[in-house]
Scaffold this active site. Structure first.
Site, PDB file in Angstrom:
ATOM      1  N   ASP A  42       0.862  -0.870   0.176  1.00 29.59           N
ATOM      2  CA  ASP A  42      -0.075  -0.129  -0.153  1.00 29.59           C
ATOM      3  C   ASP A  42       1.217   1.045  -0.066  1.00 29.59           C
ATOM      4  O   ASP A  42       0.900   2.056  -0.276  1.00 29.59           O
ATOM      5  CB  ASP A  42      -0.894  -0.476   1.118  1.00 29.59           C
ATOM      6  CG  ASP A  42      -2.156   1.102   0.513  1.00 29.59           C
ATOM      7  OD1 ASP A  42      -2.868   0.639  -0.282  1.00 29.59           O
ATOM      8  OD2 ASP A  42      -2.120   1.296   1.605  1.00 29.59           O
ATOM      9  N   GLU A  84      -0.802  10.535   4.955  1.00 29.77           N
ATOM     10  CA  GLU A  84      -0.554   8.736   5.159  1.00 29.77           C
ATOM     11  C   GLU A  84       0.643   8.215   4.825  1.00 29.77           C
ATOM     12  O   GLU A  84       1.530   7.666   5.166  1.00 29.77           O
ATOM     13  CB  GLU A  84      -1.791   8.486   3.883  1.00 29.77           C
ATOM     14  CG  GLU A  84      -2.512   7.328   4.048  1.00 29.77           C
ATOM     15  CD  GLU A  84      -3.653   7.062   2.559  1.00 29.77           C
ATOM     16  OE1 GLU A  84      -4.909   8.146   2.962  1.00 29.77           O
ATOM     17  OE2 GLU A  84      -3.605   6.578   1.984  1.00 29.77           O
ATOM     18  N   GLU A 206      -8.891  -3.022  -6.520  1.00 28.82           N
ATOM     19  CA  GLU A 206      -9.461  -3.044  -4.956  1.00 28.82           C
ATOM     20  C   GLU A 206      -9.510  -4.297  -4.524  1.00 28.82           C
ATOM     21  O   GLU A 206      -8.638  -5.227  -3.634  1.00 28.82           O
ATOM     22  CB  GLU A 206     -10.550  -2.188  -4.299  1.00 28.82           C
ATOM     23  CG  GLU A 206     -10.135  -0.655  -4.125  1.00 28.82           C
ATOM     24  CD  GLU A 206      -9.341  -0.543  -3.010  1.00 28.82           C
ATOM     25  OE1 GLU A 206      -8.834  -0.790  -2.356  1.00 28.82           O
ATOM     26  OE2 GLU A 206      -8.851   0.404  -3.445  1.00 28.82           O
TER      27      GLU A 206
HETATM   28  C1  LIG Z   1      -5.458   0.103  -2.182  1.00 32.97           C
HETATM   29  C2  LIG Z   1      -5.363   1.411  -1.724  1.00 32.97           C
HETATM   30  N1  LIG Z   1      -7.357   2.213  -1.344  1.00 32.97           N
HETATM   31  C3  LIG Z   1      -7.423   2.975  -1.620  1.00 32.97           C
HETATM   32  C4  LIG Z   1      -6.621   3.868  -0.350  1.00 32.97           C
HETATM   33  C5  LIG Z   1      -6.912   4.347   0.403  1.00 32.97           C
HETATM   34  N2  LIG Z   1      -5.520   6.396  -0.401  1.00 32.97           N
HETATM   35  C6  LIG Z   1      -4.960   2.887  -0.032  1.00 32.97           C
HETATM   36  N3  LIG Z   1      -4.431   3.078   0.795  1.00 32.97           N
HETATM   37  N4  LIG Z   1      -4.517   1.591  -1.015  1.00 32.97           N
END
Ligand SMILES: Cc1ncc(CN)c(N)n1
Length: 217
Positions: A42, A84, A206
Site C-alpha cells: 500500500d 498517510e 481493490e
Molecule cells: C489500495 C488502496 N486503496 C485506497 C487507499 C486509500 N487512499 C489506499 N491507501 N490504498
C-alpha cells in the site's frame, strides 16, 4: 447515480469492502505477515496515488465552479495523503518492514498503471472524480467495519483502522460522492457509461489488491 450503482453492483462492492483480510482484522485473527505485505504494497500504491490526485485537482480547477468547493475538497485529500505517506513510514518501522526493499506485486503494478491512465487530460473530470470517490470509499468502509462496537480488532491495529475509518474521513468521502453525483447529473451518456465502467474497475482492482496479502500476485 452513485446510489443506483452501489445497489446494482452490490456484490462486487461488498467483495471490495468486506474482504477476508478485513474480516480477519475485525475478528482479531489476522496473520501479521499478511498485514505486513499489505502495508508494504500500500505504501507503493499511495506514492502512485499522488500524481493521480494532482491530476484530479487540475481537472477540478479547470472545470468546476468556485462556489462548488471541489478544489478545497480535493486539497483536503492531498493533505490526508501527505499524512498517510508519513504514517506508512512510521508504521513500517514499527513492524520492521523495509519500504525501500518492497517490490510491487503484479496486482499493484496493474492498479498503479490504471491510476496513471486516469491522469491523462483526455479522461474527463466526471470519470476521474468517480474513480477518486470509489478508491477512498472502499478504504473508509472497510476499515470503519473493523472499528464497530462488536469488533475484536487488536489494539496495535486500531490506529491503522482509525486512519481511514474515522468520521472525518467518512465526511471527506461523502463530499467526494456529492461532487461525483453532481458531475454525473450534468454528464453526457457517454461520460456516464465510462464513469460506471471505471467505478467497476476500481472495485475489481481493490479486491485484487486485498488478495495480494493472501499470497495473490
Ligand atoms: C489500495 C488502496 N486503496 C485506497 C487507499 C486509500 N487512499 C489506499 N491507501 N490504498
Amino acid at each position: 447515480m452513485t446510489e443506483t450503482w452501489l445497489r446494482k453492483h452490490r456484490l462486487l462492492y461488498v467483495g471490495a469492502t468486506r474482504h477476508s483480510l478485513i474480516h480477519a482484522i475485525r475478528d482479531g485473527n489476522i496473520d501479521i505477515s499478511a498485514f505486513k505485505t499489505w502495508l508494504g504494497q500500500d505504501y507503493i500504491f499511495v506514492r502512485a496515488f499522488v500524481p493521480f490526485i494532482a491530476s484530479v485537482l487540475i481537472k477540478a480547477w479547470k472545470e468546476s465552479n468556485d462556489r462548488d468547493n471541489d478544489v478545497e475538497v480535493i486539497l483536503g485529500g492531498v493533505s490526508a495523503l501527505n499524512d498517510e505517506i508519513s504514517w506508512f513510514k512510521k508504521e513500517a518501522s514499527k513492524w520492521g518492514v523495509q519500504l525501500s526493499n518492497i517490490v510491487p506485486q503484479k496486482a499493484n503494478q496493474e492498479y498503479c498503471r490504471f491510476l496513471e491512465s486516469l491522469t491523462s487530460p483526455e479522461v474527463e473530470y466526471t470519470v476521474a472524480i468517480v474513480a477518486f470517490w470509489a478508491i477512498e470509499t472502499v478504504y473508509q468502509e472497510s476499515f470503519a467495519h473493523c472499528l464497530e462496537e462488536d469488533s475484536k480488532t487488536a489494539p496495535e491495529l486500531k490506529e491503522t483502522c482509525q486512519r481511514w475509518g474515522n468520521q472525518g474521513f467518512a465526511e471527506y468521502c461523502n463530499s467526494l460522492r456529492k461532487i461525483a453525483d453532481r458531475q454525473l447529473e450534468n454528464a453526457s451518456d457517454d461520460a456516464i457509461t465510462k464513469a460506471e465502467a471505471t467505478f467497476l474497475q476500481v472495485l475489481e482492482y481493490e479486491v485484487e489488491f486485498w488478495n495480494m496479502s493472501h499470497g495473490g500476485t
